[in-house]
Design a protein around this motif. Structure first.
Motif, PDB file in Angstrom:
ATOM      1  N   PHE A 193      44.256  20.864  69.274  1.00  0.00           N
ATOM      2  CA  PHE A 193      43.610  19.665  69.803  1.00  0.00           C
ATOM      3  C   PHE A 193      44.191  18.401  69.150  1.00  0.00           C
ATOM      4  O   PHE A 193      44.451  17.401  69.831  1.00  0.00           O
ATOM      5  CB  PHE A 193      42.104  19.719  69.554  1.00  0.00           C
ATOM      6  CG  PHE A 193      41.413  20.895  70.184  1.00  0.00           C
ATOM      7  CD1 PHE A 193      41.928  21.497  71.320  1.00  0.00           C
ATOM      8  CD2 PHE A 193      40.243  21.409  69.637  1.00  0.00           C
ATOM      9  CE1 PHE A 193      41.295  22.585  71.912  1.00  0.00           C
ATOM     10  CE2 PHE A 193      39.597  22.485  70.212  1.00  0.00           C
ATOM     11  CZ  PHE A 193      40.127  23.080  71.345  1.00  0.00           C
ATOM     12  N   SER A 239      46.344  15.396  71.021  1.00  0.00           N
ATOM     13  CA  SER A 239      45.900  14.008  70.946  1.00  0.00           C
ATOM     14  C   SER A 239      47.005  13.110  70.406  1.00  0.00           C
ATOM     15  O   SER A 239      47.198  11.985  70.879  1.00  0.00           O
ATOM     16  CB  SER A 239      44.655  13.889  70.065  1.00  0.00           C
ATOM     17  OG  SER A 239      43.532  14.470  70.686  1.00  0.00           O
ATOM     18  N   PHE A 241      37.661  10.214  76.563  1.00  0.00           N
ATOM     19  CA  PHE A 241      37.059  11.529  76.823  1.00  0.00           C
ATOM     20  C   PHE A 241      37.069  11.908  78.296  1.00  0.00           C
ATOM     21  O   PHE A 241      37.429  13.037  78.643  1.00  0.00           O
ATOM     22  CB  PHE A 241      35.622  11.533  76.297  1.00  0.00           C
ATOM     23  CG  PHE A 241      34.877  12.803  76.585  1.00  0.00           C
ATOM     24  CD1 PHE A 241      35.041  13.918  75.778  1.00  0.00           C
ATOM     25  CD2 PHE A 241      34.010  12.890  77.665  1.00  0.00           C
ATOM     26  CE1 PHE A 241      34.356  15.104  76.040  1.00  0.00           C
ATOM     27  CE2 PHE A 241      33.328  14.062  77.932  1.00  0.00           C
ATOM     28  CZ  PHE A 241      33.503  15.174  77.119  1.00  0.00           C
ATOM     29  N   LEU A 242      36.677  10.991  79.177  1.00  0.00           N
ATOM     30  CA  LEU A 242      36.440  11.345  80.575  1.00  0.00           C
ATOM     31  C   LEU A 242      37.705  11.835  81.266  1.00  0.00           C
ATOM     32  O   LEU A 242      37.704  12.888  81.925  1.00  0.00           O
ATOM     33  CB  LEU A 242      35.856  10.145  81.325  1.00  0.00           C
ATOM     34  CG  LEU A 242      35.426  10.378  82.771  1.00  0.00           C
ATOM     35  CD1 LEU A 242      34.368  11.475  82.837  1.00  0.00           C
ATOM     36  CD2 LEU A 242      34.885   9.094  83.385  1.00  0.00           C
ATOM     37  N   ALA A 297      40.455  12.941  79.825  1.00  0.00           N
ATOM     38  CA  ALA A 297      40.924  14.154  79.153  1.00  0.00           C
ATOM     39  C   ALA A 297      40.148  15.376  79.603  1.00  0.00           C
ATOM     40  O   ALA A 297      40.705  16.469  79.735  1.00  0.00           O
ATOM     41  CB  ALA A 297      40.804  13.975  77.639  1.00  0.00           C
ATOM     42  N   LEU A 298      38.866  15.200  79.873  1.00  0.00           N
ATOM     43  CA  LEU A 298      38.045  16.312  80.342  1.00  0.00           C
ATOM     44  C   LEU A 298      38.395  16.695  81.769  1.00  0.00           C
ATOM     45  O   LEU A 298      38.388  17.880  82.126  1.00  0.00           O
ATOM     46  CB  LEU A 298      36.566  15.928  80.251  1.00  0.00           C
ATOM     47  CG  LEU A 298      35.553  16.953  80.770  1.00  0.00           C
ATOM     48  CD1 LEU A 298      35.575  18.207  79.915  1.00  0.00           C
ATOM     49  CD2 LEU A 298      34.150  16.345  80.792  1.00  0.00           C
ATOM     50  N   SER A 299      38.735  15.716  82.602  1.00  0.00           N
ATOM     51  CA  SER A 299      38.955  15.961  84.029  1.00  0.00           C
ATOM     52  C   SER A 299      40.365  16.451  84.335  1.00  0.00           C
ATOM     53  O   SER A 299      40.551  17.336  85.180  1.00  0.00           O
ATOM     54  CB  SER A 299      38.688  14.676  84.819  1.00  0.00           C
ATOM     55  OG  SER A 299      37.390  14.182  84.559  1.00  0.00           O
ATOM     56  N   SER A 305      42.182  21.051  82.027  1.00  0.00           N
ATOM     57  CA  SER A 305      41.143  22.071  81.838  1.00  0.00           C
ATOM     58  C   SER A 305      41.634  23.248  81.010  1.00  0.00           C
ATOM     59  O   SER A 305      40.827  24.070  80.577  1.00  0.00           O
ATOM     60  CB  SER A 305      40.652  22.570  83.200  1.00  0.00           C
ATOM     61  OG  SER A 305      41.736  23.107  83.960  1.00  0.00           O
ATOM     62  N   ARG A 313      43.785  20.762  75.758  1.00  0.00           N
ATOM     63  CA  ARG A 313      42.626  19.934  75.424  1.00  0.00           C
ATOM     64  C   ARG A 313      42.981  18.945  74.310  1.00  0.00           C
ATOM     65  O   ARG A 313      43.706  19.291  73.371  1.00  0.00           O
ATOM     66  CB  ARG A 313      41.460  20.802  74.962  1.00  0.00           C
ATOM     67  CG  ARG A 313      40.894  21.727  76.020  1.00  0.00           C
ATOM     68  CD  ARG A 313      40.111  20.971  77.058  1.00  0.00           C
ATOM     69  NE  ARG A 313      39.277  21.842  77.872  1.00  0.00           N
ATOM     70  CZ  ARG A 313      38.614  21.447  78.936  1.00  0.00           C
ATOM     71  NH1 ARG A 313      38.675  20.186  79.313  1.00  0.00           N
ATOM     72  NH2 ARG A 313      37.872  22.289  79.641  1.00  0.00           N
ATOM     73  N   THR A 314      42.456  17.740  74.419  1.00  0.00           N
ATOM     74  CA  THR A 314      42.615  16.782  73.339  1.00  0.00           C
ATOM     75  C   THR A 314      41.405  16.861  72.400  1.00  0.00           C
ATOM     76  O   THR A 314      40.422  17.541  72.683  1.00  0.00           O
ATOM     77  CB  THR A 314      42.767  15.355  73.890  1.00  0.00           C
ATOM     78  OG1 THR A 314      41.630  15.044  74.702  1.00  0.00           O
ATOM     79  CG2 THR A 314      44.036  15.222  74.713  1.00  0.00           C
ATOM     80  N   VAL A 374      37.619  16.139  73.597  1.00  0.00           N
ATOM     81  CA  VAL A 374      37.089  17.207  74.448  1.00  0.00           C
ATOM     82  C   VAL A 374      36.923  18.490  73.643  1.00  0.00           C
ATOM     83  O   VAL A 374      35.929  19.216  73.803  1.00  0.00           O
ATOM     84  CB  VAL A 374      38.015  17.443  75.657  1.00  0.00           C
ATOM     85  CG1 VAL A 374      37.488  18.584  76.523  1.00  0.00           C
ATOM     86  CG2 VAL A 374      38.158  16.177  76.478  1.00  0.00           C
ATOM     87  N   THR A 421      33.642  19.032  71.691  1.00  0.00           N
ATOM     88  CA  THR A 421      32.451  19.440  72.447  1.00  0.00           C
ATOM     89  C   THR A 421      32.359  20.954  72.609  1.00  0.00           C
ATOM     90  O   THR A 421      31.290  21.471  72.966  1.00  0.00           O
ATOM     91  CB  THR A 421      32.455  18.797  73.842  1.00  0.00           C
ATOM     92  OG1 THR A 421      33.586  19.278  74.598  1.00  0.00           O
ATOM     93  CG2 THR A 421      32.550  17.272  73.744  1.00  0.00           C
TER      94      THR A 421
END
Length: 284
Positions: free
Chosen positions: A77, A81, A218-219, A221-223, A226, A231-232, A235, A238
Motif C-alpha cells: 500500500f 501511494s 480516498f474516493l 483510489a477506492l473506485s 479494486s 490499493r493505495t 484505502v 480501511t
C-alpha cells in the motif's frame, strides 16, 4: 509615563495575548489528533476499554505495528501511494509550468477569463465527475493501474499549481529570459533553465500540495483500483476493520505509517513551503 503610552502598551500586551491564544488553539487542533493516534497505536485493546480513559499507555507496545504489517500488505500500500503521489506531482508540475508560462508572459486577450475558468474548474466536487471518469478509465483499459490514479490526480491538482506558478512567473524579470534567448536558448529552454529555477519556492510549494492531495485521496483510489495489489494506503487502512470489530490500535499504527512520511516531508521543506506561500501571496 503618560496615559497614552500606558494605553498603547496595554493594547500591545492584549494583542500579543490574543495572538498567543490563537496560536495555541491552532497548535492543539493540529497536533492533538496525531498525538492521540500515536498514543493509541502504543496501547492494547484492553487499555482502550478502561474507564476512565487513560491518555498515556500504561504498558507501551510495538506489537500493533508488527500486526499492521503482517495482517495486510501494508508495504505494498505504501509503495503504491508513493508511486501514484510522485507520478501525479511530477506530471501536474510539468503541465502546470507549460500552462502557467504563457498565461504569465504572453499578451493573451482573454487571460482573466482563462484564470477564472481554472478557478471555476477547481470548484467542481469530485463526486460529480466520478461516473464519467470511471467510464473513461474503463474504456481506456486503465482500471487497476497506476495511470488510473496518476492522470486524474494530475488534473485535479492543476488549478492550484497553475495559479501558484503564474503568480511566481510574473515576479521574474523578463530581461533574464531575453538574455538567455539571445545566448541561443529557446523559449521553452528559458522556462526550464531560467524561470523554473528562480521560481523554486513556488514549485516546491505546488509540489508539496500536489503530493499531499494525491497521498491522502480516498474516493478515486477506492473506485479505480479494486485489485489488492494496486490499493493505495488510504484505502488499504480501511481493510483492517472487521465485520463486527474495529482494531483501533492496529488501525492507529497503520495511520501513523501514513502520517509520518507527510510530516517528514513538511519538516524537510518547511522553509521553502512557507517562503512559497508568502511570496506567492505578495506577488499574486
Amino acid at each position: 509615563m503618560s496615559a497614552d503610552q500606558t494605553s498603547t502598551e496595554r493594547v500591545t500586551i492584549e494583542r500579543r495575548l490574543w495572538l498567543f491564544v490563537a496560536g495555541a488553539i491552532v497548535c492543539v487542533n493540529g497536533f492533538f489528533p496525531a498525538i492521540w493516534i500515536l498514543l493509541t497505536s502504543l496501547k492494547t485493546d484492553s487499555e482502550l476499554q478502561v474507564k476512565p480513559i487513560t491518555y498515556l499507555p500504561v504498558d507501551a507496545t510495538m506489537k500493533n505495528y508488527l500486526q499492521a504489517f503482517t495482517e495486510q500488505p501494508l508495504l505494498t500500500f505504501v509503495f503504491n501511494s508513493v508511486v501514484v503521489a510522485v507520478g501525479a506531482t511530477i506530471l501536474s508540475l510539468l503541465v502546470a509550468a507549460l500552462a502557467a508560462y504563457p498565461i504569465a508572459r504572453l499578451q493573451m486577450r482573454y487571460r482573466n477569463l482563462v484564470l477564472s475558468a481554472i478557478v471555476a474548474i477547481s470548484m467542481f466536487p469530485l463526486i460529480s465527475i466520478m461516473v464519467p471518469l470511471y467510464q473513461t478509465m474503463r474504456a481506456l483499459g486503465l482500471l487497476n493501474s497506476y495511470l488510473a490514479l496518476i492522470l486524474p490526480y494530475s488534473v485535479l491538482n492543476l488549478p492550484v499549481c497553475v495559479l501558484m506558478l503564474v503568480s511566481f512567473f510574473q515576479g521574474i524579470p523578463k530581461d533574464l529570459e531575453n538574455a538567455a534567448m539571445i545566448d541561443g536558448c529557446t523559449r521553452i529552454g528559458a522556462l526550464f533553465k531560467v524561470v523554473l529555477p528562480l521560481s523554486a519556492p513556488g514549485v516546491f510549494t505546488a509540489g508539496i500540495i500536489s503530493f499531499v492531495n494525491a497521498w491522502d485521496e480516498f474516493l478515486l483510489a477506492l473506485s479505480m483500483n479494486s485489485s489488492m495489489t494496486m490499493r493505495t494506503l488510504p484505502v488499504g487502512i480501511t481493510l483492517y476493520q472487521g465485520e463486527f470489530a474495529f482494531p483501533w490500535p492496529i488501525i492507529s499504527a497503520a495511520l501513523m505509517v501514513a502520517i509520518v512520511p507527510i510530516a517528514v516531508l513538511i519538516v524537510i521543506f518547511q522553509e521553502r513551503v512557507v517562503s512559497g506561500l508568502t511570496s506567492g501571496g505578495m506577488k499574486g
